[in-house]
Design a protein around this motif. Sequence first.
Motif, PDB file in Angstrom:
ATOM      1  N   THR A  11       7.668   9.734  15.950  1.00 23.41           N
ATOM      2  CA  THR A  11       6.808  11.396  15.790  1.00 23.41           C
ATOM      3  C   THR A  11       6.789  11.478  17.353  1.00 23.41           C
ATOM      4  O   THR A  11       6.851  12.897  17.283  1.00 23.41           O
ATOM      5  N   ILE A  52       3.610  13.146   8.192  1.00 17.33           N
ATOM      6  CA  ILE A  52       3.024  12.302   8.161  1.00 17.33           C
ATOM      7  C   ILE A  52       1.698  12.198   8.521  1.00 17.33           C
ATOM      8  O   ILE A  52       0.430  11.446   8.531  1.00 17.33           O
ATOM      9  N   TYR A  53       2.162  12.557  10.103  1.00 17.96           N
ATOM     10  CA  TYR A  53       0.801  12.579  11.195  1.00 17.96           C
ATOM     11  C   TYR A  53      -0.129  13.511  11.129  1.00 17.96           C
ATOM     12  O   TYR A  53      -1.551  13.387  11.416  1.00 17.96           O
ATOM     13  N   THR A  86       0.774  -1.040   0.123  1.00 15.76           N
ATOM     14  CA  THR A  86       0.196  -0.481   0.134  1.00 15.76           C
ATOM     15  C   THR A  86       0.928   1.085   0.295  1.00 15.76           C
ATOM     16  O   THR A  86       0.327   2.149  -1.073  1.00 15.76           O
ATOM     17  N   TYR A 108      -3.942  13.093   2.089  1.00 21.00           N
ATOM     18  CA  TYR A 108      -3.909  11.289   2.326  1.00 21.00           C
ATOM     19  C   TYR A 108      -2.746  11.209   1.610  1.00 21.00           C
ATOM     20  O   TYR A 108      -1.949  10.372   2.048  1.00 21.00           O
ATOM     21  N   ALA A 125       0.429  12.191   2.111  1.00 21.09           N
ATOM     22  CA  ALA A 125       1.115  11.723   3.721  1.00 21.09           C
ATOM     23  C   ALA A 125       1.282  10.085   3.165  1.00 21.09           C
ATOM     24  O   ALA A 125       2.421   9.871   3.700  1.00 21.09           O
ATOM     25  N   TRP A 126       0.694   9.331   2.402  1.00 19.13           N
ATOM     26  CA  TRP A 126       1.375   8.439   1.627  1.00 19.13           C
ATOM     27  C   TRP A 126       2.945   8.110   1.380  1.00 19.13           C
ATOM     28  O   TRP A 126       3.952   8.036   1.443  1.00 19.13           O
ATOM     29  N   LEU A 145       9.917   7.935   3.246  1.00 20.90           N
ATOM     30  CA  LEU A 145      10.628   7.871   5.475  1.00 20.90           C
ATOM     31  C   LEU A 145      10.841   6.651   5.332  1.00 20.90           C
ATOM     32  O   LEU A 145      12.347   5.966   5.467  1.00 20.90           O
ATOM     33  N   ILE A 146       9.880   5.752   5.176  1.00 23.56           N
ATOM     34  CA  ILE A 146      10.579   4.202   4.603  1.00 23.56           C
ATOM     35  C   ILE A 146      11.566   3.214   4.104  1.00 23.56           C
ATOM     36  O   ILE A 146      12.726   3.243   4.038  1.00 23.56           O
ATOM     37  N   PRO A 195       8.149  11.944  10.189  1.00 24.47           N
ATOM     38  CA  PRO A 195       7.107  12.074  10.754  1.00 24.47           C
ATOM     39  C   PRO A 195       6.049  12.177  11.403  1.00 24.47           C
ATOM     40  O   PRO A 195       5.091  11.965  11.006  1.00 24.47           O
ATOM     41  N   SER A 249       5.710   8.503   3.642  1.00 23.36           N
ATOM     42  CA  SER A 249       5.843   7.495   4.075  1.00 23.36           C
ATOM     43  C   SER A 249       6.704   6.977   3.462  1.00 23.36           C
ATOM     44  O   SER A 249       7.492   6.194   3.821  1.00 23.36           O
ATOM     45  N   ARG A 265       0.403   3.586  -3.552  1.00 27.09           N
ATOM     46  CA  ARG A 265      -0.568   4.392  -2.540  1.00 27.09           C
ATOM     47  C   ARG A 265       0.000   6.392  -2.747  1.00 27.09           C
ATOM     48  O   ARG A 265       0.362   7.246  -2.787  1.00 27.09           O
ATOM     49  N   TYR A 282      -1.967  13.618   8.009  1.00 25.33           N
ATOM     50  CA  TYR A 282      -3.338  12.628   8.124  1.00 25.33           C
ATOM     51  C   TYR A 282      -4.475  12.751   8.761  1.00 25.33           C
ATOM     52  O   TYR A 282      -5.552  12.554   8.971  1.00 25.33           O
TER      53      TYR A 282
END
Lengths: 351, 335
Positions: A276, A305-306, A101, A317, A320-321, A327-328, A302, A324, A105, A309
């Motif tokens: 976070t 993202i929070y 996901t 959104y 945010a994805w 970050l990943i 982080p 993410s 996304r 969201y």
Amino acid sequence: MSNATIADKRPSTLRGARLPKWSPYAIAAGSVAVAIGIGLAAGLDSRVQWGLIAGLLYVFGSYAIAARVEGRRQAKDRVATSLVWVAFLLAVVPLVSLVWTTIARGVKVLDVYFLTHSMGVVADSQPGGGIYHAILGSLEQVGLATLIAAPIGVLTAIYLVEYGRGGLARSVTFFVDVMTGIPSIVAGLFILSLMLMFDMQPFGFAGSLALAILMVPVVVRSTEEMLKLVPNELREASLALGVPKWRTILKVVLPTSIGGITTGIMLAIARIAGETAPVLLLVFGSKFINANPFEGAQASLPLYIYQQYGSGETPAYDRAWAASLTLIAFVMILNMVARGIARWKAPKTGR
Amino acid sequence: MDISTQSTQSPLPTPQPPPTEQRRAARGATRPGDRIFLGLSRGSGILLLVIMAAIAVFLTYRAVLAISEDEGNFLTTFEWNTNTVPPVFGIAVLAFGTIVSSIIAMVIAVPIAVAIALFLTHYAPRRLRGPIAYVIDLLAAVPSIVYGLWGAMVLVPHLTGLFGWLDAYLGWTGIFSWEGGAPRSMFTVGILLAIMILPIITNVSREVFRQVPQMHEEAALALGATRWEVIRMAVIPFGRSGVISASMLGLGRALGETMAVATVLSPDFIIHGSLLNPGGGTFAQNIASKFSEATEFGRDALIASGLVLFVITLLVNGAARAIIARRKEYSGANA
């Protein structure tokens, strides 16, 4: 030769009857077929339910068949095997879903524009905007935290391995262990209580301090393990040549274990880069580019993202994805490089 | 630890209790470089102790400021009103939520994690073991906020079916009754936490299972045991304490998890008998959610709840470490 023919005629008493090798696959295929049949007949529309029925049929089917042919003990063994496999597959599902996901996304809005612009003039409900300010803030906060935590962590580990014994070393070891388990939000609250005392407003460096508290024990642990791997003969050879102990540590012990220590520090960075909670309390977040970590609220990846969201808008959104995914990717690359260094520089211990 | 013991202590005759202070003084006198270096490294060790002490002292100080003004009982009040004129707040709901969500997480995660650890050490094809362990290591590194985002956007919508099913078949127990609405309850939090602590429990358990003496397993096999019997008779008894401490490390993480809970739960200061109805809260989640609109007094109250969380995680982690420390052969390096 004659033994073999005898064994062929009479069933061996040493080894019970065995199901053929292909039987698990046959039972699996059979139970899937029956499950599909039941699913269609009962009109169950959830594929998850079909899967559950198939799984149950497989476990009971293999138990029953194995118990008839091979005996109860073998049947239990087969059930255990299938349960272990099921547990593994069960755990893989959410993890694959998470990665999938995030990638699917995240790529929607992730491009060069996204990486090089801030949210300065973009409302949460509008598309556009980016994470430049957040990346900048994250890099500064994590960088400062590393500058504080890495020397303290490495020196503490040196103390524990090279000098430490007695009560002080034991209590340091114990509290390093305990510190590893401090929830990140508690570290944030500690710095917050200091800030309340001096009546300070949120700023980036406060976040760095909290992150450093979280990072130190991880660095101590990994460095300690690496220093313990350095062969004692190296130290003795150096000391026998009359080299002072501190020069032995700096010139012999540390260079030997530098690969592992680097790996440990990078893994620790990867861990704090995703924190976070302390950043939320201490750095507060901002939509604007603030390159000064010592004054004013800053953003962080982080936290971004929070907050995206939390705003609850569709374009937010998407952002945010995408954040993410960034970050990943950052954390994973750090991890892989760290493990690469570990493998490349590993002391050969023959494990 | 062995290494340094040999290298520095062996030349010393130690008839009486080791005179460490004198020894260090003597060495320091001859080599100033050594004294500086020892001072630096011992100093950073002491600094860690000071930080731990400072955390306890400062949190307690701010907490006392808040609790002394509290009109309700801090431990049993079911409210969190820090802005009303006599402030009334208490941690009863938070303590309940934290413990319940962690218990759900443990019930789900521990058996699965132990099974995966067994899978990696005893069942998986040998070629796959390395890569799978590597992937699990990487998953341990996924930031909690990403789990939170995934939980809120993917997991929550997918749980509607499960919640309906639980309500239909187990609703009569009261624990699993569901009044509809978005499945953002303690049970959802528990599932998400279980997914998050799975990697750490798996990693530590795997390390323990790997250290089971080969002889024990071979002896069991030689007596005709099946693979499951080997695991039950040789592997599990050897690894039990390691698995317990691994679980407690996971528990410590679940107790303190903030962002994943804050994104998934729809908080409310009530205790539900049912796990499926939204509401409740955890210590960490409450701090993160209430922080932005809190006054200075409100922040002190949040710090007071953080102090409770700190003490709980300290106890849990201390117990886990004590269990590990009792087994000298297990280093606990990757914990």
